[in-house]
Design an enzyme around this catalytic site. Structure first.
Site, mmCIF file in Angstrom:
data_model
loop_
_atom_site.group_PDB
_atom_site.id
_atom_site.type_symbol
_atom_site.label_atom_id
_atom_site.label_comp_id
_atom_site.label_asym_id
_atom_site.label_seq_id
_atom_site.Cartn_x
_atom_site.Cartn_y
_atom_site.Cartn_z
ATOM 1 N N ALA A 130 -49.230 46.339 33.949
ATOM 2 C CA ALA A 130 -50.094 45.196 34.263
ATOM 3 C C ALA A 130 -49.352 43.930 33.890
ATOM 4 O O ALA A 130 -48.450 43.939 33.041
ATOM 5 C CB ALA A 130 -51.418 45.289 33.508
ATOM 6 N N SER A 131 -49.733 42.845 34.534
ATOM 7 C CA SER A 131 -49.088 41.561 34.267
ATOM 8 C C SER A 131 -50.158 40.477 34.224
ATOM 9 O O SER A 131 -50.999 40.400 35.120
ATOM 10 C CB SER A 131 -48.055 41.245 35.351
ATOM 11 O OG SER A 131 -47.402 40.033 35.095
ATOM 12 N N ALA A 132 -50.139 39.677 33.178
ATOM 13 C CA ALA A 132 -51.119 38.612 33.004
ATOM 14 C C ALA A 132 -50.415 37.269 32.891
ATOM 15 O O ALA A 132 -49.213 37.155 33.127
ATOM 16 C CB ALA A 132 -51.981 38.889 31.780
ATOM 17 N N SER A 133 -51.164 36.267 32.509
ATOM 18 C CA SER A 133 -50.645 34.903 32.556
ATOM 19 C C SER A 133 -49.573 34.634 31.511
ATOM 20 O O SER A 133 -48.656 33.843 31.743
ATOM 21 C CB SER A 133 -51.798 33.914 32.355
ATOM 22 O OG SER A 133 -52.479 34.188 31.143
ATOM 23 N N ILE A 134 -49.657 35.291 30.351
ATOM 24 C CA ILE A 134 -48.735 34.993 29.260
ATOM 25 C C ILE A 134 -47.809 36.156 28.952
ATOM 26 O O ILE A 134 -46.705 35.953 28.460
ATOM 27 C CB ILE A 134 -49.541 34.583 28.007
ATOM 28 C CG1 ILE A 134 -50.153 33.202 28.224
ATOM 29 C CG2 ILE A 134 -48.685 34.580 26.754
ATOM 30 C CD1 ILE A 134 -50.980 32.704 27.068
ATOM 31 N N ALA A 135 -48.220 37.359 29.244
ATOM 32 C CA ALA A 135 -47.416 38.535 28.900
ATOM 33 C C ALA A 135 -47.586 39.607 29.967
ATOM 34 O O ALA A 135 -48.439 39.494 30.853
ATOM 35 C CB ALA A 135 -47.828 39.076 27.534
ATOM 36 N N VAL A 137 -47.178 44.206 30.465
ATOM 37 C CA VAL A 137 -47.275 45.453 29.711
ATOM 38 C C VAL A 137 -46.471 46.549 30.407
ATOM 39 O O VAL A 137 -46.549 46.698 31.626
ATOM 40 C CB VAL A 137 -48.747 45.875 29.559
ATOM 41 C CG1 VAL A 137 -48.855 47.241 28.923
ATOM 42 C CG2 VAL A 137 -49.512 44.849 28.743
ATOM 43 N N LYS A 152 -46.309 45.368 24.968
ATOM 44 C CA LYS A 152 -46.661 44.063 25.526
ATOM 45 C C LYS A 152 -45.590 43.060 25.126
ATOM 46 O O LYS A 152 -45.238 42.959 23.947
ATOM 47 C CB LYS A 152 -48.026 43.620 24.994
ATOM 48 C CG LYS A 152 -48.529 42.314 25.582
ATOM 49 C CD LYS A 152 -49.953 42.033 25.099
ATOM 50 C CE LYS A 152 -50.521 40.789 25.750
ATOM 51 N NZ LYS A 152 -51.929 40.546 25.331
ATOM 52 N N ASP A 287 -62.131 36.401 24.853
ATOM 53 C CA ASP A 287 -61.459 36.410 26.157
ATOM 54 C C ASP A 287 -61.914 37.651 26.936
ATOM 55 O O ASP A 287 -61.101 38.444 27.407
ATOM 56 C CB ASP A 287 -59.941 36.419 25.964
ATOM 57 C CG ASP A 287 -59.201 35.959 27.209
ATOM 58 O OD1 ASP A 287 -59.841 35.360 28.091
ATOM 59 O OD2 ASP A 287 -57.997 36.204 27.306
#
Length: 544
Positions: A130-135, A137, A152, A287
């Site tokens: 998975a990929s998010a705004s800051i990091a 995985v 992460k 969050d």
């Protein structure tokens, strides 16, 4: 504005125009400015006319970076405020942000851990989970136990982008606060400062690891929430290793239904978990967008939430909790008079506010929302009406509650998706009544005694000595006070003598003047000499 801020502002406007987001602006004379800028300064047209508006909005926010991505994440949970063609594409920002290169991620991890990944892990997957705004995985297995874990890692070179956006937001907040007096009650500068703190906290994964460990401890052996185990020995500022979990994403309604999940109980437990974190623990996950919340597939009739990504947490002090609980209960009981009085007592509105008028204004806003299922209540519209009320009564936004307000929005969004018929008020009211009773009722007294009893027992053998020391200190203090008082009285006596002698000397001077006038020069000299001597004595009396 600094050159860096000007450059960033230029980039923000440029990206918005490249994706044709000026279509979102209402038709008004003031909205012609972007078109003028595009023709005269940017020479930019919509480069993606074939894409729907929601997709263009998602791509624009993703291009602008983490500050904007998080804004899109919040928008995606408010399906009562945004239509599906906007909310659906934005939902992809929760865990499907464009990833960065897996080889670069591996290099970052090895640099942070101080050696090749094979030292600790097997089966490292170069493709991110998975990929998010800051990091983002990646998955692997511990080579010592074979346990499946996730690694992460913070995105490289992300800090300068965040700093530039935050500086721009700070400057704009100051401009708004100075130019628009009506906006000062919203405390834009303080709100931006609070947002900056929480966002920068996410850049340190040690903080997230500590938060996850605490949250896991708070819900140990709970049937409502599960927090994956963190491996602190393998975690640092830019890398965090934790247990891999398998669950159904909370936004996957079809998957939850197909698994036979009790949706009503799941929704009610979501509300219970939120209020437990806020009021029992004073430590809440702030969050809770769907990308961070999963449901365990085991025991679907007794569903359990799974909480991930604890980078942002909030806490409230005792006064905040007491104030919020009393306000919630007053709302639930439709006691708008109590709500108005609590706002005045807490200082949220000025002390000279007309309580009757304020009560009536709150009643107009809140009365329509009761006795309705959640699907018929728009908290967005309620908040809008409350803001209008706030302007009339100079209500101020409390920056320390910004995270709580955002989390409430997330909880509402999740509740809508899971079980639209959920009665949020009926679920929350018993919890708050029990909590308040434990704070102010007989149970609170018993609990207070239980908490302090070990300390009292520990100090009991020292009590005679402490009492003796206190008596001795009191005696010494009395002696010092008596000495001070005696010195004060002696000083006053000397000052009285000095005043008398000064008056005698002054009288001698007057007499000498009369003698000179009548020709008695020698007698006048004697009088002056005596007066000088008397004045010297009066000065000595004052001085010593």
């Amino acid at each position: 504005m600094t050159p860096t801020e000007i450059k960033r502002l230029y980039q923000i406007i440029k990206v918005q125009l490249e994706y044709g987001l000026d279509e979102l602006l209402p038709t008004h004379e003031l909205t012609k400015l972007p078109q003028c800028l595009r023709r005269g300064l940017f020479w930019i047209k919509n480069k993606h006319p074939e894409k729907p508006l929601g997709e263009r909005l998602r791509l624009a926010l993703q291009t602008l970076g983490p500050v904007w991505i998080k804004f899109g994440q919040m928008m995606s949970t408010r399906r009562d405020l945004f239509p599906p063609h906007i909310a659906d594409p934005l939902a992809l920002l929760q865990d499907q942000v464009a990833p960065f290169d897996g080889e670069l991620a591996k290099q970052q991890m090895e640099l942070a851990l101080g050696g090749p990944l094979e030292t600790w892990f097997d089966d490292f997957d170069i493709v991110p989970l998975a990929s998010a705004s800051i990091a983002q995985v990646h998955t692997a297995k511990l080579n010592t136990t074979g346990q499946e874990v996730v690694l992460k890692v913070i995105r490289p070179d992300i800090r300068p982008v965040i700093d530039a956006d935050l500086k721009l937001m700070q400057r704009m907040a100051r401009i708004i606060a100075s130019a628009l007096p009506a906006a000062r009650r919203l405390k834009p500068v303080e709100v931006v400062r609070e947002y900056e703190k929480t966002l920068l906290d996410e850049l340190d994964l040690r903080r997230e690891a500590a938060n996850a460990i605490q949250l896991r401890r708070n819900f140990e052996n709970s049937e409502e929430l599960y927090v994956p185990e963190v491996f602190p020995d393998l975690s640092n500022q830019t890398v965090m290793v934790s247990e891999r979990i398998y669950g159904i994403q909370v936004s996957d309604i079809e998957g939850l239904v197909a698994n036979g999940t009790n949706m009503k109980l799941l929704a009610e437990r979501g509300v219970s978990v939120f209020f437990t974190q806020v009021f029992r623990d004073s430590f809440f996950h702030a969050d809770m967008h769907p990308g961070n919340v999963f449901v365990k597939p085991d025991h679907p009739h007794n569903p359990m939430w799974i909480g991930l990504d604890c980078g942002i947490v909030g806490s409230l002090n005792s006064a905040d909790k007491r104030y919020l609980a009393e306000n919630f209960l007053a709302f639930f009981n439709r006691d708008y008079r109590k709500v108005a009085e609590l706002h005045v007592d807490s200082g949220w509105v000025p002390a000279d506010t007309n309580i009757n008028e304020f009560e009536f204004a709150i009643r107009m806003v809140c009365e329509p929302i009761f006795a309705k299922p959640l699907c018929e209540i728009s908290f967005g519209h309620v908040l809008l009406n409350l803001f209008n009320t706030a302007r009339r009564f100079n209500m101020e936004v409390q920056p320390q509650l910004v995270l709580l307000q955002k989390t409430l929005l997330y909880v509402e969004g999740l509740g809508r998706q899971l079980y639209p018929q959920l009665d949020l008020w009926a679920t929350a009211k018993p919890f708050l009544e029990t909590w308040l009773m434990n704070q102010v009722g007989p149970a609170a007294l018993v609990n207070g005694i239980k908490e302090r009893a070990p300390f009292w027992v520990e100090k009991l053998p020292e009590l005679p000595e402490l009492l003796y020391d206190s008596l001795q200190q009191g005696k010494a203090m009395n002696q010092r006070f008596d000495a001070f008082y005696q010195g004060y009285r002696a000083t006053k006596r000397r000052q009285g003598l000095g005043q008398f002698l000064f008056g005698v000397g002054a009288t001698g001077v007057v007499c000498s003047a009369i003698l000179v006038t009548n020709g008695f020069i020698s007698s006048a000299l004697v009088a002056v000499s005596v007066s000088v001597i008397v004045w010297l004595l009066s000065w000595r009396a004052y001085r010593f």
